[in-house]
Design an enzyme around this catalytic site. Structure first.
Site, mmCIF file in Angstrom:
data_model
loop_
_atom_site.group_PDB
_atom_site.id
_atom_site.type_symbol
_atom_site.label_atom_id
_atom_site.label_comp_id
_atom_site.label_asym_id
_atom_site.label_seq_id
_atom_site.Cartn_x
_atom_site.Cartn_y
_atom_site.Cartn_z
ATOM 1 N N ASN A 151 0.875 -1.182 0.000
ATOM 2 C CA ASN A 151 0.000 0.000 0.000
ATOM 3 C C ASN A 151 0.907 1.225 0.000
ATOM 4 O O ASN A 151 1.499 1.551 1.021
ATOM 5 C CB ASN A 151 -0.901 -0.019 1.247
ATOM 6 C CG ASN A 151 -1.703 1.263 1.373
ATOM 7 O OD1 ASN A 151 -1.816 2.035 0.426
ATOM 8 N ND2 ASN A 151 -2.274 1.480 2.557
ATOM 9 N N TRP A 152 1.016 1.839 -1.155
ATOM 10 C CA TRP A 152 1.942 2.977 -1.287
ATOM 11 C C TRP A 152 1.409 4.250 -0.647
ATOM 12 O O TRP A 152 2.112 5.239 -0.549
ATOM 13 C CB TRP A 152 2.251 3.228 -2.774
ATOM 14 C CG TRP A 152 3.117 2.186 -3.410
ATOM 15 C CD1 TRP A 152 3.614 1.046 -2.822
ATOM 16 C CD2 TRP A 152 3.614 2.177 -4.760
ATOM 17 N NE1 TRP A 152 4.367 0.328 -3.727
ATOM 18 C CE2 TRP A 152 4.385 1.013 -4.923
ATOM 19 C CE3 TRP A 152 3.464 3.034 -5.849
ATOM 20 C CZ2 TRP A 152 5.016 0.691 -6.120
ATOM 21 C CZ3 TRP A 152 4.084 2.716 -7.045
ATOM 22 C CH2 TRP A 152 4.857 1.555 -7.178
ATOM 23 N N LYS A 153 0.141 4.252 -0.275
ATOM 24 C CA LYS A 153 -0.497 5.444 0.307
ATOM 25 C C LYS A 153 -0.267 6.648 -0.619
ATOM 26 O O LYS A 153 -0.151 6.482 -1.832
ATOM 27 C CB LYS A 153 0.007 5.693 1.724
ATOM 28 C CG LYS A 153 -0.063 4.430 2.591
ATOM 29 C CD LYS A 153 0.051 4.699 4.052
ATOM 30 C CE LYS A 153 0.181 3.392 4.794
ATOM 31 N NZ LYS A 153 -0.111 3.476 6.193
ATOM 32 N N HIS A 160 -9.785 0.754 4.569
ATOM 33 C CA HIS A 160 -8.503 0.961 5.267
ATOM 34 C C HIS A 160 -8.757 1.903 6.444
ATOM 35 O O HIS A 160 -9.554 2.838 6.346
ATOM 36 C CB HIS A 160 -7.476 1.569 4.299
ATOM 37 C CG HIS A 160 -6.101 1.596 4.879
ATOM 38 N ND1 HIS A 160 -5.698 2.544 5.772
ATOM 39 C CD2 HIS A 160 -5.039 0.767 4.721
ATOM 40 C CE1 HIS A 160 -4.441 2.315 6.139
ATOM 41 N NE2 HIS A 160 -4.023 1.223 5.502
ATOM 42 N N GLU A 174 -7.200 4.323 7.610
ATOM 43 C CA GLU A 174 -6.994 5.758 7.331
ATOM 44 C C GLU A 174 -8.217 6.341 6.620
ATOM 45 O O GLU A 174 -8.559 7.505 6.809
ATOM 46 C CB GLU A 174 -5.696 5.960 6.521
ATOM 47 C CG GLU A 174 -4.476 5.752 7.409
ATOM 48 C CD GLU A 174 -3.210 5.329 6.678
ATOM 49 O OE1 GLU A 174 -3.124 5.463 5.454
ATOM 50 O OE2 GLU A 174 -2.288 4.841 7.379
ATOM 51 N N GLU A 217 -5.750 -5.421 10.340
ATOM 52 C CA GLU A 217 -4.812 -4.318 10.545
ATOM 53 C C GLU A 217 -5.140 -3.618 11.861
ATOM 54 O O GLU A 217 -6.006 -2.718 11.889
ATOM 55 C CB GLU A 217 -4.937 -3.317 9.396
ATOM 56 C CG GLU A 217 -4.571 -3.907 8.054
ATOM 57 C CD GLU A 217 -3.903 -2.870 7.169
ATOM 58 O OE1 GLU A 217 -2.760 -3.100 6.775
ATOM 59 O OE2 GLU A 217 -4.519 -1.822 6.908
ATOM 60 N N GLY A 273 1.668 2.179 10.710
ATOM 61 C CA GLY A 273 2.550 3.342 10.578
ATOM 62 C C GLY A 273 3.162 3.800 11.891
ATOM 63 O O GLY A 273 3.744 4.877 11.969
ATOM 64 N N SER A 307 2.952 -2.207 10.426
ATOM 65 C CA SER A 307 4.396 -2.140 10.663
ATOM 66 C C SER A 307 5.107 -3.471 10.414
ATOM 67 O O SER A 307 6.060 -3.810 11.119
ATOM 68 C CB SER A 307 4.683 -1.617 12.076
ATOM 69 O OG SER A 307 4.174 -0.304 12.223
ATOM 70 N N GLY A 360 2.574 -1.285 4.321
ATOM 71 C CA GLY A 360 2.579 0.146 4.024
ATOM 72 C C GLY A 360 3.996 0.645 3.804
ATOM 73 O O GLY A 360 4.585 0.474 2.732
ATOM 74 N N GLY A 361 4.573 1.251 4.839
ATOM 75 C CA GLY A 361 5.879 1.905 4.728
ATOM 76 C C GLY A 361 6.946 1.057 4.048
ATOM 77 O O GLY A 361 7.677 1.543 3.169
HETATM 78 C C1 PEP Z 1 -1.079 -0.087 5.799
HETATM 79 O O1 PEP Z 1 -1.082 1.051 5.358
HETATM 80 O O2 PEP Z 1 -1.976 -0.853 5.462
HETATM 81 C C2 PEP Z 1 -0.004 -0.501 6.700
HETATM 82 C C3 PEP Z 1 -0.039 -1.703 7.203
HETATM 83 O O3 PEP Z 1 0.988 0.429 6.929
HETATM 84 P P1 PEP Z 1 2.392 0.159 7.686
HETATM 85 O O4 PEP Z 1 2.946 -1.127 7.156
HETATM 86 O O5 PEP Z 1 3.220 1.340 7.343
HETATM 87 O O6 PEP Z 1 2.083 0.064 9.146
#
Ligand code: PEP
Length: 251
Positions: free
Chosen positions: A9-11, A94, A96, A166, A172, A211, A232-233
């Site tokens: 997930n590049w956000k 998601h 967010e 999640e 994040g 994470s 994500g990151g």
């Molecule tokens: C996400 O955005 O779905 C996610 C899991 O982010 P991160 O890995 O950065 O916690």
């Protein structure tokens, strides 16, 4: 045995050039794993990235999808538009989107249904906040998020869907659920489905997100009910993302 799946997930990150370079870097590093791999990129990058991934093992997805099919819904992107550019997956619900942009259980269910109308696989994100976990409400929160979608789409719809657990407190933040904490919730989700339809539960891919990194992915993915990750990151760097991908269970 379920096929493993890792989704990036590049956000809201990247330029046109950096997005193409990242997708090319991922493709260049793909080995022989038989797990599935996808990237959910910003809407504007979808046309470019659909060309980059064409004919490769890397699938394309969106980070959201409209809850209506077409019409006077300014600023929205429909499932048919995404399908036209070869999107195979769409994130729905998601955290967010739920916490910053007003997504509710009802709109998430409508997005899920819209994705399936166009043969896009919805990746339904569920998870509890820290406060809910501390109040011992994790399972209740997740049941409510799943019930809302099943009420609209039915349990059979999950033969063409993915669930991502999640925990909101892990996204994040650098705080990852322990292998056992994540497995406990994944096993709960699988049992939730098994109580309704054992065959659906057995086949359902349930991903962990929060994470996940190259150094913790292997332990998480070794858990019996964790079928891969939503990343994500760490998906913004081809090497890290591929290390995570290569940590999936062999099937
Ligand atoms: C996400 O955005 O779905 C996610 C899991 O982010 P991160 O890995 O950065 O916690």
């Amino acid at each position: 045995m379920r096929q493993s799946l890792v989704i990036g997930n590049w956000k809201m990150n990247g330029t046109r050039a950096s997005a193409q370079a990242l997708a090319q870097g991922i493709i260049a590093g793909l080995g022989t794993s038989n797990a599935a791999l996808a990237i959910c990129v910003p809407y504007l990058h979808i046309p470019d990235i659909s060309q980059v991934v064409s004919g490769t093992q890397l699938a394309l997805g969106s980070q959201n999808i409209a809850d209506k099919a077409a019409g006077a819904f300014t600023g929205e992107i429909s499932a048919s538009m995404l399908a036209e550019f070869g999107c195979q997956y769409a994130l729905v619900g998601h955290s967010e989107r739920r916490s910053y942009y007003g997504d509710t259980d009802a709109t998430v269910a409508a997005r899920f249904a819209q994705a399936q109308e166009q043969n896009i696989i919805p990746v339904l994100c569920v998870g509890e906040t820290l406060e809910e976990r501390e109040q011992d409400q994790t399972f209740q929160v997740i049941n409510k998020q799943l019930d809302a979608v099943i009420d609209v789409a039915g349990v059979a719809a999950f033969s063409r869907a993915v669930v991502a657990y999640e925990p909101v407190w892990a996204i994040g933040t650098g705080k990852t659920a322990s292998d056992e904490q994540a497995q406990e919730v994944h096993s709960h989700i699988r049992k939730y489905f098994a109580d309704k339809d054992q065959a659906i539960a057995d086949k359902l891919q349930i991903l962990y997100g929060g994470s996940a990194k190259p150094d913790n992915a292997k332990g998480l993915f070794a858990m019996p009910d964790i079928d891969g990750g939503l990343i994500g990151g760490a998906s913004l760097d081809a090497e890290s993302f591929l290390k995570i991908y290569n940590s999936t269970k062999a099937v």
